[in-house]
Design a protein around this motif. Structure first.
Motif, PDB file in Angstrom:
ATOM      1  N   LYS A   1      -9.085   4.640  12.800  1.00 15.93           N
ATOM      2  CA  LYS A   1      -9.615   3.668  11.825  1.00 15.93           C
ATOM      3  C   LYS A   1     -10.142   2.430  12.541  1.00 15.93           C
ATOM      4  CE  LYS A   1      -6.866   4.735   7.704  1.00 15.93           C
ATOM      5  NZ  LYS A   1      -5.917   4.173   6.722  1.00 15.93           N
TER       6      LYS A   1
ATOM      7  N   GLU B   1      -8.513   9.633   7.812  1.00 16.12           N
ATOM      8  CA  GLU B   1      -7.191   9.842   7.221  1.00 16.12           C
ATOM      9  C   GLU B   1      -6.879  11.327   7.064  1.00 16.12           C
ATOM     10  OE1 GLU B   1      -6.897   7.731   3.569  1.00 16.12           O
ATOM     11  OE2 GLU B   1      -6.919   5.740   4.492  1.00 16.12           O
TER      12      GLU B   1
ATOM     13  N   LEU C   1     -12.096   7.670   5.247  1.00 14.60           N
ATOM     14  CA  LEU C   1     -11.470   8.744   4.471  1.00 14.60           C
ATOM     15  C   LEU C   1     -11.293   9.997   5.323  1.00 14.60           C
ATOM     16  CD1 LEU C   1     -10.492   9.966   1.798  1.00 14.60           C
ATOM     17  CD2 LEU C   1     -12.876  10.516   1.271  1.00 14.60           C
TER      18      LEU C   1
ATOM     19  N   GLU D   1      -2.171   3.385  -1.643  1.00 15.03           N
ATOM     20  CA  GLU D   1      -3.180   3.792  -0.670  1.00 15.03           C
ATOM     21  C   GLU D   1      -3.751   5.162  -1.037  1.00 15.03           C
ATOM     22  OE1 GLU D   1      -3.666   4.374   4.178  1.00 15.03           O
ATOM     23  OE2 GLU D   1      -1.675   4.228   3.282  1.00 15.03           O
TER      24      GLU D   1
ATOM     25  N   ALA E   1      -7.589   6.298  -2.186  1.00 13.23           N
ATOM     26  CA  ALA E   1      -8.372   7.290  -1.450  1.00 13.23           C
ATOM     27  C   ALA E   1      -8.743   8.493  -2.310  1.00 13.23           C
ATOM     28  CB  ALA E   1      -7.604   7.749  -0.214  1.00 13.23           C
TER      29      ALA E   1
ATOM     30  N   PHE F   1     -10.415   0.530  -2.071  1.00 13.32           N
ATOM     31  CA  PHE F   1     -10.143   1.522  -1.027  1.00 13.32           C
ATOM     32  C   PHE F   1     -10.148   0.861   0.348  1.00 13.32           C
ATOM     33  CE2 PHE F   1     -12.093   4.236   2.246  1.00 13.32           C
ATOM     34  CZ  PHE F   1     -11.077   5.169   2.399  1.00 13.32           C
TER      35      PHE F   1
ATOM     36  N   ARG G   1       0.806  -1.222   0.000  1.00 12.62           N
ATOM     37  CA  ARG G   1       0.000   0.000   0.000  1.00 12.62           C
ATOM     38  C   ARG G   1       0.842   1.275   0.000  1.00 12.62           C
ATOM     39  NH1 ARG G   1      -3.365   0.705   5.634  1.00 12.62           N
ATOM     40  NH2 ARG G   1      -1.648   0.818   7.104  1.00 12.62           N
TER      41      ARG G   1
ATOM     42  N   SER H   1      -7.136   0.655   3.035  1.00 16.03           N
ATOM     43  CA  SER H   1      -7.349   1.594   4.139  1.00 16.03           C
ATOM     44  C   SER H   1      -7.725   0.915   5.446  1.00 16.03           C
ATOM     45  CB  SER H   1      -8.445   2.594   3.752  1.00 16.03           C
ATOM     46  OG  SER H   1      -8.598   3.590   4.717  1.00 16.03           O
TER      47      SER H   1
END
Length: 465
Positions: A380, A366, A363, A76, A80, A285, A60, A289
């Motif tokens: 997360k 992040e 998202l 990654e 995103a 995703f 990633r 993630s």
């Protein structure tokens, strides 16, 4: 006799047939995509919590792309910013369609789902803010628990096998569409720090060209796909989150049908792109993630650290209280009456289901904690835990009414005259009653004929010689 002026409207009543057919098609794709999303999230967690975890980080964090264009990104990052642009493009089309042909086109009808969605975003943010502030944590993650993941919610429904009536599914979808709108605004307003006005200006010009081509009726993917990629790259380099370009292009599509059209351009393109979004973009995703290291100690820390506890409580309690409370208040003050086939516990179950905030919550997590990778990983994990708790609670509530839902769905789908239109949409028409009477008369005549034949046969065989 005229209807009384203060007659109460029905909340969660029967959908118009075209809307029901569109909903069934859209949710069928979302359900399959949700199952893939669930599988990708599980795969990411397994990959990140086994001896193969180093390979997961290597994959990633692998970079590719033209650095001269500012696009030398990790996988990654591509997932995103790039793949989720496809997801938000579909969200833009959904929003446009809801505004011009769906539940949001009539302000009186739209007030219930809109108020429910707004309260369903405000309450989780308030819960997070209160929890984080009281524990001395960072307030930057207030937006993390505000979004609902419709694909993941439908995956839960698919796994537990609940036959949810179309009105409840439409309510959940409308909630998610309004959620997406506010999530887009949150990302654009609160997570844009430095703006490159030259790149943003060119992105606006590119969007204007996209709009002009649509208005001129120009056809051909070879015009639109390269232009969409250029617009995305310009938006990314402008400092505004690149997914905003997807939303903007989705909103530009025409979603009303003309007399000679079976589908509007927006519906046609959504039908083509939705499988790509639900089946590829969002699961990838999730794969890149959702892979966070989880141990017994890390799980217990989620309930002790103010930021992560705020996320969990925001998704589980904030979403439920906000959506249910907003719906009840809006119904109370707009004189909307709940469909007699449904009960307020059904609305509570859907409100709890709205606490599954996976894709957009990850998202925003992040973006909110990009300067603290450790805290980002913990947030997360909190999103995963909160979504799991919400899914279990919602599944329990829905299972209690499963038999009732199955009966309602069977009634919605019943088609005794076998003409492809559910009988519930024809019961008030004289043509339907005439058609059904003719059908039953034909069946009765056939039965009489068989009885006569059988009667004669019995007399011939068993009568006197």
């Amino acid at each position: 006799m005229a209807a009384p002026k203060n007659r109460r409207s029905v909340f969660l009543g029967r959908l118009p047939l075209p809307e029901r057919n569109y909903l069934a098609d859209a949710l069928r794709t979302e359900t399959v995509g949700g199952v893939l999303l669930l599988a990708a999230a599980v795969a990411a967690l397994i990959w990140a919590n086994t001896p193969l975890r180093d390979s997961y980080e290597s994959v990633r964090s692998f970079h590719l792309g033209p650095g001269s264009l500012g696009l030398d990104l990790s996988l990654e990052h591509w997932a995103a910013d790039g793949l989720l642009a496809v997801f938000f493009f579909v969200a833009g089309i959904e929003l446009k369609r809801e505004l011009v042909a769906g539940e949001l086109r009539d302000p009186k009808a739209a007030i219930l789902p809109v108020v429910a969605a707004v309260c369903g975003m405000a309450a989780p943010a308030l819960v997070y803010f209160t929890t984080a502030a009281s524990g001395g944590g960072s307030l930057g993650g207030w937006a993390v628990p505000t979004a609902t993941d419709i694909a993941f919610a439908l995956a839960v429904l698919a796994v537990i096998g609940t036959a949810l009536p179309s009105a409840l599914r439409a309510f959940l979808l409308t909630l998610a569409v309004v959620d997406d709108l506010f999530a887009i605004l949150i990302i654009a307003i609160f997570f844009t720090s430095k703006i490159n006005f030259a790149a943003l200006g060119f992105a606006v010009v590119g969007l204007a060209v996209f709009w002009l081509l649509l208005r001129k009726g120009v056809r051909g993917w070879y015009f639109y796909v390269p232009l969409a990629v250029v617009n995305w790259a310009l938006m990314y380099n402008s400092g505004v989150h690149a997914t905003i370009s997807g939303v903007a292009m989705g909103l530009m599509l025409r979603c009303t049908r003309r007399d000679d059209e079976r589908q509007s351009p927006g519906e046609r393109i959504e039908h083509l792109v939705r499988p790509l979004s639900a089946g590829l973009a969002v699961p990838l995703f999730a794969l890149f993630s959702a892979g966070v290291a989880i141990s017994g100690g890390a799980l217990s820390d989620i309930f002790h650290r103010p930021e992560t506890l705020g996320v969990v409580l925001g998704l589980v309690a904030g979403k439920t209280i906000g959506v249910f409370g907003g719906t009840w208040a809006a119904a109370r003050f707009t004189r909307a009456e709940l469909n007699p086939d449904l009960k307020w516990p059904d609305v509570l179950a859907v409100a709890t289901l709205a606490g599954i905030g996976f894709t957009v919550s990850l998202l925003i997590g992040e973006l909110a904690f990009s300067d603290d990778p450790v805290l980002m990983g913990e947030v997360k994990a909190a999103v995963l835990v909160g979504s799991l708790i919400a899914a279990v609670l919602a599944s329990t509530l829905l299972k209690l009414r499963d038999n009732k839902y199955k009966k309602l769905c069977a009634e919605e789908d019943r088609d005794d005259d076998e003409n492809g239109i559910p009988d519930i949409y024809e019961q008030d028409t004289p043509e339907y009653h005439l058609r059904m009477a003719a059908k039953y008369e034909a069946k009765a005549a056939a039965h009489r004929k068989l009885a006569e034949v059988a009667g004669h046969g019995t007399t011939d065989d068993d009568g006197p010689a």
